[in-house]
Design a protein around this motif. Structure first.
Motif, PDB file in Angstrom:
ATOM      1  N   ARG A   1       0.989  -0.947  -0.028  1.00 15.80           N
ATOM      2  CA  ARG A   1      -0.349   0.167  -0.040  1.00 15.80           C
ATOM      3  C   ARG A   1       1.133   1.173  -0.107  1.00 15.80           C
ATOM      4  O   ARG A   1       1.765   0.899  -0.144  1.00 15.80           O
ATOM      5  CB  ARG A   1      -0.999  -0.026   1.558  1.00 15.80           C
ATOM      6  CG  ARG A   1       0.178  -0.362   2.562  1.00 15.80           C
ATOM      7  CD  ARG A   1      -0.927  -0.160   3.784  1.00 15.80           C
ATOM      8  NE  ARG A   1      -0.890   2.268   3.555  1.00 15.80           N
ATOM      9  CZ  ARG A   1      -1.388   2.302   4.615  1.00 15.80           C
ATOM     10  NH1 ARG A   1      -1.931   2.155   5.813  1.00 15.80           N
ATOM     11  NH2 ARG A   1      -1.170   4.228   4.702  1.00 15.80           N
ATOM     12  N   VAL A   2      -0.025   2.250  -0.079  1.00 21.61           N
ATOM     13  CA  VAL A   2       1.080   3.902   0.193  1.00 21.61           C
ATOM     14  C   VAL A   2       1.211   4.073   1.551  1.00 21.61           C
ATOM     15  O   VAL A   2       0.073   3.655   1.924  1.00 21.61           O
ATOM     16  CB  VAL A   2      -0.098   4.644  -0.469  1.00 21.61           C
ATOM     17  CG1 VAL A   2       1.312   6.454  -0.439  1.00 21.61           C
ATOM     18  CG2 VAL A   2       0.028   4.835  -1.776  1.00 21.61           C
ATOM     19  N   TYR A   3       2.721   4.097   2.123  1.00 20.01           N
ATOM     20  CA  TYR A   3       2.910   4.193   3.269  1.00 20.01           C
ATOM     21  C   TYR A   3       2.958   6.039   3.324  1.00 20.01           C
ATOM     22  O   TYR A   3       2.738   6.356   4.413  1.00 20.01           O
ATOM     23  CB  TYR A   3       3.865   3.692   3.923  1.00 20.01           C
ATOM     24  CG  TYR A   3       3.739   2.226   4.031  1.00 20.01           C
ATOM     25  CD1 TYR A   3       3.139   2.241   4.923  1.00 20.01           C
ATOM     26  CD2 TYR A   3       3.549   0.809   3.186  1.00 20.01           C
ATOM     27  CE1 TYR A   3       2.297   0.384   5.525  1.00 20.01           C
ATOM     28  CE2 TYR A   3       3.680  -0.164   3.348  1.00 20.01           C
ATOM     29  CZ  TYR A   3       2.662  -0.153   4.302  1.00 20.01           C
ATOM     30  OH  TYR A   3       2.247  -1.621   4.760  1.00 20.01           O
ATOM     31  N   GLY A   4       3.363   6.469   2.306  1.00 20.28           N
ATOM     32  CA  GLY A   4       4.493   7.473   2.705  1.00 20.28           C
ATOM     33  C   GLY A   4       5.536   7.817   3.123  1.00 20.28           C
ATOM     34  O   GLY A   4       5.525   6.662   4.466  1.00 20.28           O
ATOM     35  N   PHE A   5       6.158   9.116   3.447  1.00 17.30           N
ATOM     36  CA  PHE A   5       7.180   9.290   4.155  1.00 17.30           C
ATOM     37  C   PHE A   5       8.039  11.218   4.532  1.00 17.30           C
ATOM     38  O   PHE A   5       6.894  11.178   3.481  1.00 17.30           O
ATOM     39  CB  PHE A   5       8.801   8.311   3.248  1.00 17.30           C
ATOM     40  CG  PHE A   5       8.226   7.058   3.304  1.00 17.30           C
ATOM     41  CD1 PHE A   5       8.972   6.210   4.079  1.00 17.30           C
ATOM     42  CD2 PHE A   5       8.483   7.299   2.144  1.00 17.30           C
ATOM     43  CE1 PHE A   5       8.401   4.910   3.776  1.00 17.30           C
ATOM     44  CE2 PHE A   5       8.006   5.885   1.625  1.00 17.30           C
ATOM     45  CZ  PHE A   5       8.170   4.573   2.852  1.00 17.30           C
ATOM     46  N   HIS A   6       8.936  11.004   4.641  1.00 20.21           N
ATOM     47  CA  HIS A   6       8.973  12.639   5.280  1.00 20.21           C
ATOM     48  C   HIS A   6       7.603  13.496   6.016  1.00 20.21           C
ATOM     49  O   HIS A   6       8.029  13.824   6.521  1.00 20.21           O
ATOM     50  CB  HIS A   6       9.673  13.668   4.016  1.00 20.21           C
ATOM     51  CG  HIS A   6      10.582  13.206   3.515  1.00 20.21           C
ATOM     52  ND1 HIS A   6       9.984  13.193   1.974  1.00 20.21           N
ATOM     53  CD2 HIS A   6      11.584  12.956   4.203  1.00 20.21           C
ATOM     54  CE1 HIS A   6      11.557  13.249   1.681  1.00 20.21           C
ATOM     55  NE2 HIS A   6      12.375  12.740   2.565  1.00 20.21           N
ATOM     56  N   GLY A   7       7.059  12.116   6.836  1.00 19.20           N
ATOM     57  CA  GLY A   7       5.945  12.980   7.577  1.00 19.20           C
ATOM     58  C   GLY A   7       6.072  13.581   8.877  1.00 19.20           C
ATOM     59  O   GLY A   7       5.763  14.287   9.081  1.00 19.20           O
ATOM     60  N   THR A   8       7.329  13.370   9.452  1.00 19.16           N
ATOM     61  CA  THR A   8       8.043  13.865  10.668  1.00 19.16           C
ATOM     62  C   THR A   8       8.292  15.897  10.180  1.00 19.16           C
ATOM     63  O   THR A   8       6.965  16.871  10.899  1.00 19.16           O
ATOM     64  CB  THR A   8       8.792  13.722  10.935  1.00 19.16           C
ATOM     65  OG1 THR A   8       9.385  12.241  11.409  1.00 19.16           O
ATOM     66  CG2 THR A   8       9.243  14.847  12.724  1.00 19.16           C
TER      67      THR A   8
END
Length: 398
Positions: free
Chosen positions: A178-185
């Motif tokens: 699935r899509v998790y995504g990053f640079h969230g912080t």
């Protein structure tokens, strides 16, 4: 409570030491161009309203070597900030990929480390170096709590129509694809700053993180609803060494007709592409220099880089049904005024109008760079992932 934050990127390592709950760090530093010629460390100590900086140059081969040099700066010399490792209560580590296992800050155990290792293949430029820094910190700060803060956590609010891929459901249920995504912080921190600046909780924001890794996120009412990176941190925008979006048919073609192995293909799209592959360097400053020298490959690299950002702005304006603000952050986003101008050009149909005069002279603080009559605010906001990580660690154990 002293909390040391370690934020390791694919070719950099940032760190800050905080005496929580104070927001201002005791010291901070940056190791740049790790594994690249021209490596250097800049270490700054803040004391009595003054700052003392130390710069050291010399090739640094990997993140483990970088962290060992950082730890020496913390404990040795005229500007040492701790007398021993026991002065640090917790070490907060930015970890890129947490899969669906982690949705918040987590105290690191052997089981957590095994989960991080299992995700190496999904974040090959980051999880291994994050893991290495954890191991070095465990050996140095023996009595400190080691805490992981995951880039994927902020994106857990993405709705299913955005995080599902158009493949059979079994691949999600059985393999977690699935899509998790990053640079969230980073996206979480700068979007909260923007919401406060706008004084509008019900906001529609596009956050653009441009560093060695690049991502763009659509944020509605403070929550991530879509983001350019997906299952791993490879998709979406063009990056320093990563290709960003690429037709999977290219991969199949190279396997079938050129005999590429999976390892070779992974190296190609993760480590040999992006600005490096097209323009000849993974560092935007090098690309700019080559552009000024008339290098055609570097010119093309900038065009590709800018074009993809503009495409995502248009797409996210559609799913947000409008924009209140766009944010530029991270190394390139904060420091490259030419890039900001290029991205914002010819977007007046969306109400995005940049003021060239305001776009210059950025001093490292939140700044509005749009014209007075622009319908959309254009903000340059310095990301502070380190403080956000320290804050989450302090809440977890404080």
């Amino acid at each position: 409570m002293n909390i040391l934050v370690i934020n390791s990127g694919s070719s950099s390592l940032k760190y800050q030491l905080f005496k929580m709950p104070e927001k201002a760090p005791i010291c901070s530093g940056l190791v740049e161009r790790i594994g690249i010629e021209g490596s250097f460390i800049k270490h700054t100590v803040y004391a009595n309203s003054e700052k003392h900086s130390i710069e050291e140059a010399g090739f640094i081969a990997n993140h483990g070597e970088a962290l060992k040099q950082v730890l020496a700066l913390l404990t040795q010399g005229e500007y040492a900030v701790i007398t021993s490792p026991d002065d640090v209560a917790a070490v907060g580590h930015r970890v890129v990929h947490g899969g669906e296992h982690f949705s918040g800050p987590t105290i690191i155990t052997d089981e957590v480390k095994q989960q991080i290792k299992k995700l190496f293949s999904l974040a090959p430029l980051h999880n291994p170096v994050n893991y290495k820094c954890i191991e070095v910190a465990e050996q140095t700060f023996v009595n400190a709590k080691q805490i992981a803060v995951f880039d994927t956590a902020f994106h857990q609010t993405i709705p299913e129509q955005a995080y599902h891929y158009a493949i059979p459901e079994s691949y999600y249920k059985e393999h977690g694809i699935r899509v998790y995504g990053f640079h969230g912080t980073s996206h979480k921190y700068v979007s909260e700053q923007a919401i406060n600046w706008l004084n509008k909780k019900d906001s529609k924001i596009i956050s653009i993180h441009l560093g060695n890794g690049c991502s763009i996120t659509a944020i509605k009412n403070g929550k991530s609803i879509d983001t350019s990176m997906g299952f791993g941190p490879l998709s979406g925008l063009m990056m320093g060494t990563r290709s960003g979006d690429i037709d999977p048919s290219v991969i199949f073609h190279l396997m079938e007709h050129s005999g590429y192995t999976l390892e070779q293909l992974s190296t190609l799209v993760n480590k040999q592409s992006g600005l490096l592959g097209v323009g000849g360097s993974s560092d935007m400053r090098d690309i700019r220099k080559m552009v000024n020298e008339g290098n055609a490959a570097a010119v093309l690299a900038l065009k590709l880089y800018t074009y993809r950002i503009k495409k995502f702005i248009g797409a996210y304006a559609a799913i947000l049904n409008g924009i209140d603000a766009i944010i530029f952050t991270a190394g390139v986003g904060e420091n490259d005024s030419n890039m900001r101008e290029a991205v914002c050009s010819e977007l007046n149909y969306l109400g995005i109008e940049l003021d060239p005069a305001q776009n210059t002279g950025y001093n490292g603080e939140l700044k509005e760079i749009n014209t007075a009559d622009s319908k959309v605010k254009i903000l340059v906001i310095p990301t502070n992932e380190e403080y956000e990580i320290a804050h989450q660690c302090f809440r977890l154990i404080g």
